[in-house]
Design a protein around this motif. Structure first.
Motif, PDB file in Angstrom:
ATOM      1  N   VAL A  43       0.872  -1.172   0.000  1.00 62.86           N
ATOM      2  CA  VAL A  43       0.000   0.000   0.000  1.00 62.86           C
ATOM      3  C   VAL A  43       0.913   1.226   0.000  1.00 62.86           C
ATOM      4  N   LEU A  44       1.030   1.863  -1.154  1.00 62.81           N
ATOM      5  CA  LEU A  44       1.948   2.987  -1.309  1.00 62.81           C
ATOM      6  C   LEU A  44       1.390   4.279  -0.723  1.00 62.81           C
ATOM      7  N   GLU A  45       0.121   4.551  -1.031  1.00 61.47           N
ATOM      8  CA  GLU A  45      -0.526   5.778  -0.566  1.00 61.47           C
ATOM      9  C   GLU A  45      -1.946   5.465  -0.119  1.00 61.47           C
ATOM     10  N   ASN A  46      -2.428   6.263   0.852  1.00 59.20           N
ATOM     11  CA  ASN A  46      -3.791   6.087   1.350  1.00 59.20           C
ATOM     12  C   ASN A  46      -4.229   7.393   2.023  1.00 59.20           C
ATOM     13  N   LYS A  47      -4.457   8.394   1.221  1.00 60.14           N
ATOM     14  CA  LYS A  47      -4.885   9.692   1.749  1.00 60.14           C
ATOM     15  C   LYS A  47      -5.373  10.574   0.603  1.00 60.14           C
ATOM     16  N   ASN A  48      -6.013  11.673   0.996  1.00 62.11           N
ATOM     17  CA  ASN A  48      -6.484  12.659   0.021  1.00 62.11           C
ATOM     18  C   ASN A  48      -7.357  12.039  -1.071  1.00 62.11           C
ATOM     19  N   GLY A  49      -8.194  11.093  -0.667  1.00 65.31           N
ATOM     20  CA  GLY A  49      -9.141  10.512  -1.609  1.00 65.31           C
ATOM     21  C   GLY A  49      -8.542   9.562  -2.607  1.00 65.31           C
ATOM     22  N   LYS A  50      -7.431   8.909  -2.257  1.00 64.33           N
ATOM     23  CA  LYS A  50      -6.770   8.021  -3.207  1.00 64.33           C
ATOM     24  C   LYS A  50      -6.075   6.876  -2.488  1.00 64.33           C
ATOM     25  N   ILE A  51      -6.226   5.667  -3.056  1.00 63.37           N
ATOM     26  CA  ILE A  51      -5.452   4.492  -2.643  1.00 63.37           C
ATOM     27  C   ILE A  51      -4.552   4.112  -3.804  1.00 63.37           C
ATOM     28  N   LYS A  52      -3.273   3.922  -3.518  1.00 62.75           N
ATOM     29  CA  LYS A  52      -2.344   3.453  -4.541  1.00 62.75           C
ATOM     30  C   LYS A  52      -1.606   2.246  -3.994  1.00 62.75           C
ATOM     31  N   VAL A  53      -1.669   1.127  -4.709  1.00 58.47           N
ATOM     32  CA  VAL A  53      -0.983  -0.087  -4.283  1.00 58.47           C
ATOM     33  C   VAL A  53      -0.072  -0.579  -5.403  1.00 58.47           C
ATOM     34  N   GLN A  54       0.940  -1.331  -5.025  1.00 55.90           N
ATOM     35  CA  GLN A  54       1.834  -1.961  -5.994  1.00 55.90           C
ATOM     36  C   GLN A  54       1.770  -3.470  -5.831  1.00 55.90           C
TER      37      GLN A  54
END
Length: 495
Positions: A43-54
């Motif tokens: 889980v790379l990012e989880n804030k500001n209305g966005k989830i980014k996973v690799q």
């Protein structure tokens, strides 16, 4: 409760993106990584209305010969009737793609608060990985860090432990052996293994995709943030798991209570034509959760003589519900699993009251207090939270008590800023940061990105750590209309 499945087919692909570039930020690249178990789901990012996973390493982990598929969904449990008798599970498709090359980046929008489900399947549509990511809608994340801390301090409870309690709520650093380090514990073998990922009739004939990740306890922070399979469980690798050195980590010199603050500003319902609507609430709520973590759960045994039900790691909780004016409305006490029948007993062992659901509540005027603070009474061994001192039990049928547990009567733990604490021990009150959990070791507690079962209990149902319990993952329904109101008058008469 009658449950129906409603499938919403809206695909929010306009804000979804995919690519094959390795996007590890420099701060994650500096986090500890296991050479034996390289990251799979990050889980790379989880804030500001966005989830980014690799996604990475799945081809090797499951020996996949071809490309695989990833699908992201969001589920709402929508209770339509006041008595909870009619509920819909609404499944919204968020994103879908085919992974032909790793690493693969998936970026999805967060438009609702709760659990986003990532499902990976092979070219035969056989599921080999399910992972949950908890995220908060930015429109329900408006309270400042400073106000969260202020509210958490204002309603922080006094904990009353049980007489003879051996393990205490502690910091996660202590529980995961990062402070007052025990080298022997760090060398203990552990493993993550998944349950069968198949479901339904075909499960009778297929074992599905199985995996096991072996590591030592000292590598928890190198493995858990990247192997958060929702169908997996953490187990001790010892031939006798009751011999773990976790049972000796009492936590008494590292007392801590964690908090999280959630806003309930939107509600979801289904119209007569089965259209799903998400609308603002006229009277929003704020939930202040207090989380208690333990290294070991003795149940009705001891650290030197564990019983069959004793297990590693434990978590309990208490929630204070505020109205839009920031005034407390009621308190929810969590104890044991939702499918277990709980009972309070009198001195003769007869049941005073009983409930199911893993929780009970009291309206604020009825809430017991200590020096003006909410009292959280912990049961011996299991650490379940109750409103008052007494004898409680996991019950079976009308007459059988499977596990009796006395609660209260022991030491009282106060928040660090309480002027009336006297000589009582004080705990640290710490933010848990559940609103943006990632695999990044710099974001707080990255081990909480693991969405599987951390608590391996005796029986078929295990338990997860926050934010993957119902108190967090489905927090808007945690205050459901079927919740039992603890009868404080009956309880006080029995004392």
């Amino acid at each position: 409760m009658k449950k129906l499945l409603l499938l919403a087919t809206v695909l929010m692909s306009a804000c979804t993106s995919f690519d094959n570039q390795n996007r590890y930020p420099s701060n994650i690249a500096q986090c500890p990584i296991s050479e034996k178990n390289p990251p799979a789901f990050t889980v790379l990012e989880n804030k500001n209305g966005k989830i980014k996973v690799q996604l990475d390493n799945f081809t090797n982990l499951f020996n996949l010969s071809d490309a695989y598929n990833v699908k992201v969904t969001f589920e709402d449990l929508i209770i339509q009737d006041a008595d909870g008798s009619n509920a819909f599970t609404n499944v919204t498709d968020v994103a879908a793609a085919t992974v032909s090359k790793e690493p693969f980046i998936v970026e999805v929008p967060v438009t609702r608060s709760g659990i986003y489900n990532f499902t990976l399947s092979d070219d035969g549509d056989k599921v080999f990985w399910k992972q949950k990511v908890f995220a908060i809608d930015p429109e329900e994340n408006t309270i400042s860090k400073e106000e969260r801390e202020m509210l958490a301090q204002k309603y922080a409870p006094v904990m009353e432990m049980s007489t003879g309690e051996e393990t205490f709520p502690a910091t996660l650093e202590y529980i995961f052996n990062k402070t007052e380090v025990d080298p022997q514990l760090n060398a203990e073998p552990f493993l993550i293994t998944n349950k069968n990922t198949q479901s339904g009739f075909l499960n009778m004939f297929s074992r599905g995709h199985k995996f096991t990740v072996n590591f030592n306890y000292g590598e928890f922070d190198k493995v858990l943030p990247y192997y958060g399979n929702a169908d997996s469980v953490i187990k001790s690798g010892l031939s006798n798991d009751k011999e773990t050195r976790l049972r000796f980590r009492s936590g008494k010199n590292h007392l801590a209570v964690y908090y999280s603050v959630f806003e309930h500003k939107k509600t979801t319902f289904v119209t007569r034509d089965k259209t799903v609507k998400v609308v603002p609430m006229s009277s929003p709520y704020i939930y202040i959760n207090y989380h208690f973590f333990y290294a070991f759960d003795t149940k009705n045994g001891t650290i030197n003589k564990p019983v069959a039900a004793s297990h590693i790691l434990d978590r309990e909780s208490l929630t204070v519900v505020l109205n839009k004016s920031r005034q407390p409305v009621f308190v929810i006490y969590g104890a044991h699993l939702a499918n277990q029948l709980m009972a309070q007993l009198d001195s003769s062992g007869n049941r005073i009251q009983e409930w199911k659901g893993g929780r009970a509540y009291l309206n604020m005027p009825k809430v017991p207090t200590e020096n003006g603070r909410i009292l959280a009474v912990a049961a011996k061994g299991s650490h379940g939270i109750y409103p008052v001192k007494g004898m409680y039990a996991v019950a079976l049928g009308e007459n059988i008590s499977l596990l009796k547990e006395p609660a209260g009567g022991g030491e009282k733990l106060y928040p660090p800023f309480e002027a009336n604490a006297g000589q009582n021990p004080k705990y640290k009150l710490l933010p848990l940061g559940l609103e943006n959990v990632t695999s990044n070791c710099n974001d707080g507690y990255s081990v909480l990105a693991y969405s599987g079962a951390v608590v391996d209990v005796l029986g078929p149902t295990n338990a997860a750590f926050p934010p993957f319990t119902d108190r967090e993952g489905d927090y808007k329904n945690y205050t459901d209309p079927n919740m039992y109101m603890f009868d404080i008058d009956k309880a006080m008469k029995a004392k």
